[in-house]
Design an enzyme around this catalytic site. Structure first.
Site, PDB file in Angstrom:
ATOM      1  N   GLY A   1       1.008  -1.179  -0.111  1.00  0.00           N
ATOM      2  CA  GLY A   1      -0.036   0.201  -0.139  1.00  0.00           C
ATOM      3  C   GLY A   1       0.820   1.161  -0.288  1.00  0.00           C
ATOM      4  O   GLY A   1       1.236   1.830  -1.233  1.00  0.00           O
TER       5      GLY A   1
ATOM      6  N   GLU B   1      -4.534   7.729  -2.214  1.00  0.00           N
ATOM      7  CA  GLU B   1      -3.463   8.285  -3.318  1.00  0.00           C
ATOM      8  C   GLU B   1      -2.263   8.804  -2.170  1.00  0.00           C
ATOM      9  O   GLU B   1      -1.496   9.816  -2.342  1.00  0.00           O
ATOM     10  CB  GLU B   1      -4.149   9.578  -3.802  1.00  0.00           C
ATOM     11  CG  GLU B   1      -4.895   9.041  -4.832  1.00  0.00           C
ATOM     12  CD  GLU B   1      -4.834  10.082  -6.329  1.00  0.00           C
ATOM     13  OE1 GLU B   1      -3.925  10.720  -6.549  1.00  0.00           O
ATOM     14  OE2 GLU B   1      -5.721   9.601  -7.127  1.00  0.00           O
TER      15      GLU B   1
HETATM   16  N1  CAA Z   1       8.104  11.854 -10.078  1.00  0.00           N
HETATM   17  C1  CAA Z   1       9.016  11.017 -10.810  1.00  0.00           C
HETATM   18  N2  CAA Z   1       9.723  10.019 -10.043  1.00  0.00           N
HETATM   19  C2  CAA Z   1       9.452   9.835  -8.879  1.00  0.00           C
HETATM   20  C3  CAA Z   1       8.780  10.551  -7.996  1.00  0.00           C
HETATM   21  C4  CAA Z   1       7.909  11.541  -8.550  1.00  0.00           C
HETATM   22  N3  CAA Z   1       7.067  12.254  -7.857  1.00  0.00           N
HETATM   23  N4  CAA Z   1       8.734  10.100  -6.820  1.00  0.00           N
HETATM   24  C5  CAA Z   1       9.679   8.999  -7.028  1.00  0.00           C
HETATM   25  N5  CAA Z   1      10.268   8.889  -8.277  1.00  0.00           N
HETATM   26  C6  CAA Z   1      11.113   8.029  -8.806  1.00  0.00           C
HETATM   27  C7  CAA Z   1      12.583   8.283  -8.600  1.00  0.00           C
HETATM   28  O1  CAA Z   1      12.950   8.561 -10.013  1.00  0.00           O
HETATM   29  C8  CAA Z   1      13.320   7.411  -7.822  1.00  0.00           C
HETATM   30  O2  CAA Z   1      14.363   6.891  -8.393  1.00  0.00           O
HETATM   31  P1  CAA Z   1      15.695   7.486  -8.208  1.00  0.00           P
HETATM   32  O3  CAA Z   1      16.319   6.841  -7.265  1.00  0.00           O
HETATM   33  O4  CAA Z   1      16.580   7.104  -9.620  1.00  0.00           O
HETATM   34  O5  CAA Z   1      15.558   8.946  -7.944  1.00  0.00           O
HETATM   35  C9  CAA Z   1      12.297   6.266  -7.648  1.00  0.00           C
HETATM   36  O6  CAA Z   1      11.200   6.456  -8.070  1.00  0.00           O
HETATM   37  C10 CAA Z   1      11.968   5.711  -6.460  1.00  0.00           C
HETATM   38  O7  CAA Z   1      11.843   6.803  -5.495  1.00  0.00           O
HETATM   39  P2  CAA Z   1      11.838   6.369  -4.137  1.00  0.00           P
HETATM   40  O8  CAA Z   1      13.236   6.301  -3.363  1.00  0.00           O
HETATM   41  O9  CAA Z   1      11.317   7.937  -3.271  1.00  0.00           O
HETATM   42  O10 CAA Z   1      10.794   5.401  -3.552  1.00  0.00           O
HETATM   43  P3  CAA Z   1      10.403   4.668  -2.125  1.00  0.00           P
HETATM   44  O11 CAA Z   1      10.101   3.362  -2.530  1.00  0.00           O
HETATM   45  O12 CAA Z   1      11.138   5.287  -1.089  1.00  0.00           O
HETATM   46  O13 CAA Z   1       8.886   5.269  -2.236  1.00  0.00           O
HETATM   47  C11 CAA Z   1       6.947   6.669  -1.546  1.00  0.00           C
HETATM   48  C12 CAA Z   1       8.151   6.459  -2.118  1.00  0.00           C
HETATM   49  C13 CAA Z   1       6.546   8.196  -1.732  1.00  0.00           C
HETATM   50  C14 CAA Z   1       6.828   6.309  -0.343  1.00  0.00           C
HETATM   51  C15 CAA Z   1       5.869   5.872  -2.545  1.00  0.00           C
HETATM   52  O14 CAA Z   1       6.188   4.573  -2.421  1.00  0.00           O
HETATM   53  C16 CAA Z   1       4.499   6.289  -2.320  1.00  0.00           C
HETATM   54  O15 CAA Z   1       3.959   7.445  -2.831  1.00  0.00           O
HETATM   55  N6  CAA Z   1       3.639   5.495  -1.642  1.00  0.00           N
HETATM   56  C17 CAA Z   1       2.139   5.938  -1.497  1.00  0.00           C
HETATM   57  C18 CAA Z   1       1.579   4.935  -2.680  1.00  0.00           C
HETATM   58  C19 CAA Z   1       0.318   5.817  -3.094  1.00  0.00           C
HETATM   59  O16 CAA Z   1       0.105   6.876  -3.025  1.00  0.00           O
HETATM   60  N7  CAA Z   1      -0.718   4.802  -3.658  1.00  0.00           N
HETATM   61  C20 CAA Z   1      -1.664   5.455  -4.150  1.00  0.00           C
HETATM   62  C21 CAA Z   1      -2.460   4.475  -5.008  1.00  0.00           C
HETATM   63  S1  CAA Z   1      -3.657   5.274  -5.975  1.00  0.00           S
HETATM   64  C22 CAA Z   1      -5.003   5.691  -5.220  1.00  0.00           C
HETATM   65  O17 CAA Z   1      -5.150   5.648  -4.225  1.00  0.00           O
HETATM   66  C23 CAA Z   1      -6.082   6.014  -6.098  1.00  0.00           C
HETATM   67  C24 CAA Z   1      -7.603   6.291  -5.656  1.00  0.00           C
HETATM   68  O18 CAA Z   1      -8.283   5.155  -5.644  1.00  0.00           O
HETATM   69  C25 CAA Z   1      -7.881   7.169  -5.014  1.00  0.00           C
END
Ligand code: CAA
Length: 380
Positions: A131, A363
């Site tokens: 999640g 989200e």
């Molecule tokens: N834009 C572009 N690329 C991105 C980015 C962004 N905003 N954020 C991360 N990346 C890329 C980066 O390029 C990064 O690579 P590099 O190392 O080369 O820079 C790569 O992704 C990994 O990024 P992180 O190291 O930050 O990744 P992480 O594993 O630490 O996770 C997190 C980051 C923010 C916790 C992410 O997992 C997250 O957002 N989690 C929440 C999930 C979420 O929002 N789910 C929504 C489901 S959809 C929904 O809910 C719809 C609905 O029904 C309403």
């Protein structure tokens, strides 16, 4: 900062508001109680162009700007947050990923039909054990000849069962971690793909939320979206816009709760005068309005920056976090102002309270938004 909208932005907002007030608000209670997807209303929205607001005209959309798209989500959500989320997911993460990352052929095949509402889009990232930690998804996609074979399960998918197209994330190379995730356009008739259990939710009743099953699902290679390994970037960069939309949804819920509270406070007489004359109620209304104004500025500032091509990772998370917390706080106070009546289903604030909660969760939870904000701050 004064929020300045153009004539076109004001015109679109007014058109959407009229539609929401006339066609949605009168049946919002019914939609919630029946928990049935309001297909007729969504079809009408499609006819009006509301399912393709930010999509360029050449791809069959309205060609309006991102700000107008955000105000559309706000106005629709003010009447029914269930329809608001369906619209937001369809557009932000069901359609825009194809516009932003698709090939010409993929755009031609899907965008005009999505933008007109002929078909609905969905976004399949979350899994039972992935999640907040979205990078730990387990669904696999193995290339075999002209197909990728997908296996796995997705949960909490908005528009599941309604959508014809699912932007789906799966692991194509488990040795590469986050860079081994790829995105696919999965059609509902794909062999091996099925929609599972529909969730019974606290709120947002009327929006479909269900599981998806991929059992040797055969997805044609031409439905890979972007390059192999680009999936996580595609998901995250579209969520940078999607989260502004959820902020707008929360803003719409909060505004509806404030308006209902003001109206009620003026009518409800206790101790010989309307409760609006009591300072205890006035202070609540003042705090509610102040938080809503702050949320509005954050949401539309993020929308305007995105419209102008700026990076919105941090601003979107701030807007989503603050607006959704505001929606929860404001709807909680609204129930309090309505007292015992607020706890019944005879008044709308009970529904608004239930609908607000999930905006702090989906989200990206508001805890994840803080992680995103802090990461951006420390990297600046
Ligand atoms: N834009 C572009 N690329 C991105 C980015 C962004 N905003 N954020 C991360 N990346 C890329 C980066 O390029 C990064 O690579 P590099 O190392 O080369 O820079 C790569 O992704 C990994 O990024 P992180 O190291 O930050 O990744 P992480 O594993 O630490 O996770 C997190 C980051 C923010 C916790 C992410 O997992 C997250 O957002 N989690 C929440 C999930 C979420 O929002 N789910 C929504 C489901 S959809 C929904 O809910 C719809 C609905 O029904 C309403």
């Amino acid at each position: 900062m004064e929020l300045k909208f153009t004539d076109e932005q004001n015109m679109i907002r007014q058109m959407v508001r009229d539609f929401a007030e006339n066609e949605i608000a009168p049946v919002a209670k019914d939609i919630d109680e029946k928990d049935e997807y309001p297909i007729e209303i969504v079809k009408k929205m499609g006819k009006l162009g509301l399912l393709g607001i930010p999509i360029p005209e050449e791809w069959g959309g309205v060609g309006a700007d991102f700000v107008s798209y955000i105000s559309t989500i706000e106005e629709i959500s003010k009447a029914s947050a269930a329809i608001g989320v369906s619209l937001a997911v369809h557009t932000s993460v069901g359609t825009l990923p194809i516009l932003n990352f698709g090939t010409k052929e993929q755009k031609e095949k899907y965008i005009p039909r999505l933008a007109s509402g002929e078909i609905i889009g969905a976004f399949a990232l979350t899994e039972p054990s992935a999640g907040s930690d979205a990078a730990s998804i387990k669904t696999t996609a193995i290339k075999q000849g002209d197909y990728y074979i997908l296996n796995g399960t997705k949960v909490f998918i908005t528009n599941a069962g309604i959508a014809e197209v699912y932007i789906t994330f799966a692991v194509t190379d488990s040795s590469k971690g986050v860079k081994g995730i790829s995105a696919f356009i999965v059609e509902k008739d794909t062999p091996g793909f099925s929609v599972g259990k529909k969730e019974k939710k606290m709120g947002l009743n009327g929006s479909n939320t269900a599981m998806l099953h991929f059992d040797q699902a055969k997805v044609p290679v031409e439905n890979l979206l972007g390059a192999e390994g680009e999936g996580f970037k595609i998901a995250m960069s579209n969520l940078d816009g999607g989260r502004i939309g959820i902020g707008a949804q929360a803003l719409g819920i909060a505004k509806a709760a404030l308006e209902a509270s003001i109206e009620y406070a003026k009518e409800r007489v206790q101790f010989g005068k309307p409760i609006a004359k009591q300072q205890a109620i006035q202070f609540k209304l003042a705090d509610m309005a102040t938080k809503i104004r702050a949320a509005e500025l954050l949401v539309y500032n993020a929308a305007m920056v995105r419209q102008n091509g700026g990076k919105t990772t941090k601003l979107a998370s701030m807007a989503k976090k603050f607006a959704s917390d505001t929606a929860m706080e404001v709807t909680t106070e609204a129930v309090q102002i309505f007292g015992g009546y607020g706890y019944t289903r005879d008044y709308p604030v009970e529904r608004l309270f239930r609908d607000a909660k999930v905006t702090q969760i989906y989200e990206g939870t508001n805890q994840i938004q803080r992680i995103v904000i802090a990461k951006q701050l420390l990297n600046e």
